[in-house]
Design an enzyme around this catalytic site. Sequence first.
Site, PDB file in Angstrom:
ATOM      1  N   GLU B 316     117.066  -0.004 -81.376  1.00 19.01           N
ATOM      2  CA  GLU B 316     117.476  -1.388 -81.658  1.00 19.01           C
ATOM      3  C   GLU B 316     117.473  -2.208 -80.372  1.00 19.01           C
ATOM      4  O   GLU B 316     117.012  -3.360 -80.358  1.00 19.01           O
ATOM      5  CB  GLU B 316     118.857  -1.427 -82.306  1.00 19.01           C
ATOM      6  CG  GLU B 316     119.294  -2.855 -82.663  1.00 19.01           C
ATOM      7  CD  GLU B 316     120.565  -2.917 -83.499  1.00 19.01           C
ATOM      8  OE1 GLU B 316     121.253  -1.894 -83.633  1.00 19.01           O
ATOM      9  OE2 GLU B 316     120.863  -4.020 -83.997  1.00 19.01           O
ATOM     10  N   LYS B 337     130.565  -1.474 -86.378  1.00 18.70           N
ATOM     11  CA  LYS B 337     130.634  -0.107 -86.931  1.00 18.70           C
ATOM     12  C   LYS B 337     131.508   0.789 -86.059  1.00 18.70           C
ATOM     13  O   LYS B 337     131.955   1.839 -86.510  1.00 18.70           O
ATOM     14  CB  LYS B 337     129.237   0.500 -87.061  1.00 18.70           C
ATOM     15  CG  LYS B 337     128.429  -0.065 -88.231  1.00 18.70           C
ATOM     16  CD  LYS B 337     127.135   0.714 -88.441  1.00 18.70           C
ATOM     17  CE  LYS B 337     126.281   0.061 -89.518  1.00 18.70           C
ATOM     18  NZ  LYS B 337     125.603  -1.167 -89.044  1.00 18.70           N
ATOM     19  N   PHE B 404     117.267   4.126 -93.415  1.00 18.60           N
ATOM     20  CA  PHE B 404     116.340   5.262 -93.539  1.00 18.60           C
ATOM     21  C   PHE B 404     115.194   4.830 -94.445  1.00 18.60           C
ATOM     22  O   PHE B 404     115.407   4.210 -95.489  1.00 18.60           O
ATOM     23  CB  PHE B 404     117.045   6.458 -94.193  1.00 18.60           C
ATOM     24  CG  PHE B 404     117.964   7.217 -93.272  1.00 18.60           C
ATOM     25  CD1 PHE B 404     117.972   7.024 -91.905  1.00 18.60           C
ATOM     26  CD2 PHE B 404     118.833   8.168 -93.798  1.00 18.60           C
ATOM     27  CE1 PHE B 404     118.826   7.747 -91.075  1.00 18.60           C
ATOM     28  CE2 PHE B 404     119.690   8.900 -92.986  1.00 18.60           C
ATOM     29  CZ  PHE B 404     119.683   8.685 -91.623  1.00 18.60           C
TER      30      PHE B 404
END
Lengths: 81, 416
Positions: B316, B337, B404
């Site tokens: 990222e 997160k 994913f």
Amino acid sequence: MASEQEILSGLAEIVNEETGLPTDSVQADKSFTDDLDIDSLSMMTIVVNAEEKFSVRIPDEDVKNLRTVGDAVAYISQAQG
Amino acid sequence: MTATARRVVVTGLGMTTPLGGDVRSSWEAALAGTSGAASITDSWIDEIELPITFAAQAAVKAVDVLTRQETKRLDPSAQFSVIAAREAWKDAGAPEVDKVRLGSVVGTGIGGIWTLLTAYDTLRQRGARRVLPLTVPMLMANSSTAAVSLEFGAGAGAHTPVSACASGAEAIAYGLEMIRSGRADIVIAGGTEAAIHPLPIASFAAMHAMSTRNEDPQRASRPFDTQRDGFVLGEGAGMLVLEAEEHARARGARIHAELLGAGLSADAHHIAAPEPAGLGVSRAIGDALRDADTTAADVVHLNAHATSTPVGDIAEDHGLRLALGDDLEHIAVSATKSMTGHLLGAAGAVESIFTILALRDRLAPPTINVDDIDPDISVDVVRKDPRPLPAEGQLVGLNNAFGFGGHNSSLVFRSV
């Protein structure tokens, strides 16, 4: 072996659990569809739970004949007997 | 975006997360740097030996909010979506809208896995006759969307983007298009997930995707830190009420933010691993900025996908560097997160709400547990304490979500 009154109150508990309807609204003369507004999926859930609770077998072809709560109580009572 | 396209604003927000049962409590906990992770105490954790024994479970249990009948008829994932949607709808002022102009789009990564696996246990142990008739409507991936559509009578369309951990963000992008294209005036859009079940835990653990820091759950989710060892599984839902700007203005609605644009791309690289150079990520961000008719120069804040996996965070960072270049110097990057854990299909929606709140409050939330930042991370990470954003003018922020399968999404919001 349960009495018809015991079957009625047991059935009322199952209906309450599934639909939220108060148990005292589940009376012998009430129609599952017209009075209690129970759809076919809920009816099948109630049947599965009733089979378990009362140790009976309610074949699918018989479920359509159970129009009122009283019909179901009588059916279960007879099936137990 | 074409010059004639309708503008889309956000008029309602709702969430239930590991930090709180609503938006206010979740946001306050996030600004305070609180971790939502803890050891799992449910009975199943003692019945099945698992390599990971902690998670970020919802702070408020759905059964404490919904009626008993609702919890029996809805999979936990749909329960969360209904809770968050009700809050968002109320927050939007429960708008009067023609029901055929109201849409619902709810993404999920995994769907009704509790229902599916519980029903399979019933089938094996007690036979087919004991499998409940609501099993299919509860386990199907679109059950959360259908529940929201039914609740609010949303007749313009009910859609369920499924793109793993990008699902919630893709739902918002889809809602944006529904309004822009004229199919709807209002869309309830977001994501949900309830997958803290032994099977997903065992499966994610088999991939070595999750942190194994069982002895210290609150410090396990540590995006961008050198000691990060995987994500922490979370659960919950986030919902936004998206509305055509003219519709919102006409009814005098309070507007939280404008949803300026979205960018979606696919890595087409590997079923689970991110493309290491961040090419797909970069394309999604670039497309989002173009769609928003803005540039990196305007962006002041970014809520990163940053799950705390060793390779994902680096990929990222590379994508951000490619897309945003030197403009990263004025972009405060937060990885919430670190506090919520990874809400999978709900992540993109919950973090979009955090992005909107950061722009509104001019305060970027902290990234906790970054004790020793990875030297390969080049972005400016907001650590420990919230950081003030520019005090003047409308602020532009980005939310990233990847999944994913190589799914990349980036959303652009602007404060009002």
